[in-house]
Design an enzyme around this catalytic site. Structure first.
Site: not given
Ligand SMILES: NC(=O)c1ccc[n+]([C@@H]2O[C@H](COP(=O)([O-])OP(=O)(O)OC[C@H]3O[C@@H](n4cnc5c(N)ncnc54)[C@H](O)[C@@H]3O)[C@@H](O)[C@H]2O)c1
Length: 327
Positions: A117, A141, A145
């Protein structure tokens, strides 16, 4: 070739699953469904309902599906909430990474692509963030990461043949399919779209930032473009190509909150004047990253403009509510 996508039932993970399918790779999704939805996983893709902290379940998934590599997407992603819930954040993102790496070691899986991130940079003091910018996370957070990236680097040093790459995302928006949408209650796109669908007026927090129109500038990228670069990363690892340790999946140009609001009004045909609210504490004026390195190595191309980003997010959210897609 089979790839395990942890968090494969989430917003970004479900797009990566589809991109892997499109590239002829065989995705397997593993998700505890804490925020993800089983219906986000396309038909024909195995969904293992398990927690990444359950090392035995992850190991079993890797061996039973003869997995070649892992795209570790699962995580707790709310920087603001992480300040109040540091232990939860560390368990999900740090202990979770340790568990995934233990399972990989046990199952002899040697390749990992990691969802990192922009928050590893904290508040950058440069106009455009490059991968060599100082790493100063400002929340549990962001720290979690960065520790994830360190764990991968340490495991790489300690394990013959093990290779990994971290992809640093900024503001991921839009939908590549009407079947998957951003479920986050904290991200700008879903907040604005849900406000309009509920008949409320979207709000801008702060119009007195040192930016051209006074509102915060961020780096918005389309989730479908992001997913394609994960496939490129997986294929590069599989082919043994040299890669940097971390890549910014950045647009190189920012968009202000006001520009997003204008695009939303234009795309939806709903004229509105945003309410103006005070700044939110801790919101930097501008975060924009360069994606040149990823363009060189990971097929990183901004294939979608802001109108595509808004229109696809609007369509997918309406579809999720069973609303007409033509009005
Ligand atoms: N959305 C953004 O703009 C963004 C930006 C930077 C980084 N990220 C990173 O990308 C990743 C995905 O983000 P997203 O937006 O799809 O979020 P999201 O919440 O839609 O997806 C996360 C997924 O991981 C699953 N999950 C969470 N904890 C878990 C665990 N302990 N065991 C198994 N499954 C688990 C959740 O059920 C979900 O399906 C994350 O790691 C987040 O930190 C996202």
């Amino acid at each position: 070739m089979s790839w395990l996508v942890t968090g494969g039932a989430g917003y970004i993970g479900a797009h990566i699953v589809r991109a892997l399918q499109n590239a002829g790779l065989e995705p397997v999704a593993l998700d505890n469904l804490v925020t993800g939805l089983a219906r986000f996983v396309p038909a024909g893709v195995p969904l293992i309902e398990a927690d990444v902290n359950d090392t035995t379940a992850v190991t079993r998934a890797l061996t039973e599906h003869a997995v070649d590599g892992i795209i570790h997407v699962a995580g707790f992603k709310y920087a603001g909430v992480s300040v109040e819930r540091p232990l939860h954040t560390y368990r999900e993102n740090v202990t979770g990474m340790v568990s995934v790496l233990e399972a990989a070691q046990e199952a002899d899986v040697q390749k990992v692509v990691f969802s990192s991130s922009a928050s590893v940079y904290g508040t950058p003091d440069t106009e455009i963030v490059t991968e060599d910018a100082p790493l100063h996370p400002e929340s549990p957070y962001g720290e979690s990461k960065l520790i994830g990236e360190w764990l991968l680097a340490d495991q790489e040093r300690a394990t013959e043949g093990f290779r990994s790459v971290s992809l640093r995302y900024f503001n991921v928006v839009g939908s590549g399919t009407d079947e998957v949408w951003d479920v986050s209650p904290h991200n700008l796109f879903p907040i604005v779209i849900d406000a309009l669908l509920d008949g409320r007026t979207p709000r801008i927090n702060g119009i007195d930032y040192p930016t051209p129109d006074g509102t915060c500038v961020r780096d918005y990228v389309h989730v479908g473009d992001l997913a394609i670069s994960h496939v490129a990363a997986a294929q590069a690892l599989a082919a043994g190509k040299p890669l940097a340790r971390a890549y910014n999946l950045g647009s190189g140009t920012g968009l202000s909150v006001r520009q997003i609001m204008d695009a939303v009004a234009q795309v939806t045909g709903i004229g509105f004047t945003p309410e103006i609210a005070p700044r939110r504490p801790g919101d930097p004026a501008r975060i924009v990253a360069r994606g040149d390195l990823a363009a060189r190595d990971l097929d990183w191309v901004m294939r979608h403009d802001v109108a595509d980003m808004v229109a696809s997010a609007w369509r997918a959210r309406r579809a999720s509510l069973g609303l007409s897609l033509t009005s």
